[in-house]
Design a protein around this motif. Structure first.
Motif, short mmCIF file in Angstrom:
data_model
loop_
_atom_site.label_atom_id
_atom_site.label_comp_id
_atom_site.label_asym_id
_atom_site.label_seq_id
_atom_site.Cartn_x
_atom_site.Cartn_y
_atom_site.Cartn_z
N LEU A 1 0.85 -1.19 0.00
CA LEU A 1 0.00 0.00 0.00
C LEU A 1 0.89 1.23 0.00
N SER A 2 0.55 2.20 -0.87
CA SER A 2 1.26 3.48 -0.87
C SER A 2 0.29 4.59 -1.30
N GLU A 3 0.72 5.81 -1.08
CA GLU A 3 -0.04 7.00 -1.48
C GLU A 3 0.85 7.79 -2.43
N ASP A 4 0.25 8.34 -3.49
CA ASP A 4 1.02 9.15 -4.42
C ASP A 4 0.11 10.15 -5.11
N GLY A 5 0.31 11.43 -4.84
CA GLY A 5 -0.43 12.48 -5.52
C GLY A 5 -1.94 12.37 -5.36
N GLY A 6 -2.39 12.00 -4.19
CA GLY A 6 -3.83 11.88 -3.95
C GLY A 6 -4.42 10.54 -4.35
N PHE A 7 -3.59 9.62 -4.80
CA PHE A 7 -4.04 8.28 -5.17
C PHE A 7 -3.60 7.28 -4.12
N THR A 8 -4.47 6.30 -3.86
CA THR A 8 -4.14 5.16 -3.02
C THR A 8 -3.75 4.04 -3.97
#
Length: 107
Positions: free
Chosen positions: A65-72
């Motif tokens: 699981l990661s977060e990037d630029g408002g995306f999950t």
């Protein structure tokens, strides 16, 4: 791993080969992009989910699981009746007010 509630609902539904599509996890105007096709709205997403389950008899196990630029972003191992099974796929979710607004599934 603690997934956001709508993402968890998606993967919970995906584990059951005969389960109901998780349409309530999606916003009414949500978009899913999978296998070079776009499915817009809950009715189209429900149809896509049911057809994919019927054709591939697959299940997905979230592993990263990661977060990037408002995306999950979730990397998951997908196992089923398709030539490259098992496959590691990327599920890129855009959430809006506790619902999935967008989902893109890629290799």
């Amino acid at each position: 791993m603690k997934l956001p509630a709508p993402v968890q609902a998606f993967f919970d539904a995906d584990k059951d080969p005969h389960g109901a599509p998780p349409v309530d996890a999606f916003a009414p105007d949500a978009i899913v992009r999978d296998e070079a096709k776009t499915h817009a709205g809950r009715a189209a997403i429900e149809t896509w989910f049911r057809q994919a389950k019927e054709e591939n008899q697959h299940s997905s196990e979230p592993l990263e699981l990661s977060e990037d630029g408002g995306f999950t972003i979730v990397r998951a191992e997908v196992t089923g009746q398709f030539p490259s099974s098992p496959a590691m796929l990327t599920f890129k979710f855009k959430l809006d007010e506790d619902q999935i607004k967008e989902l893109e599934i890629t290799v």
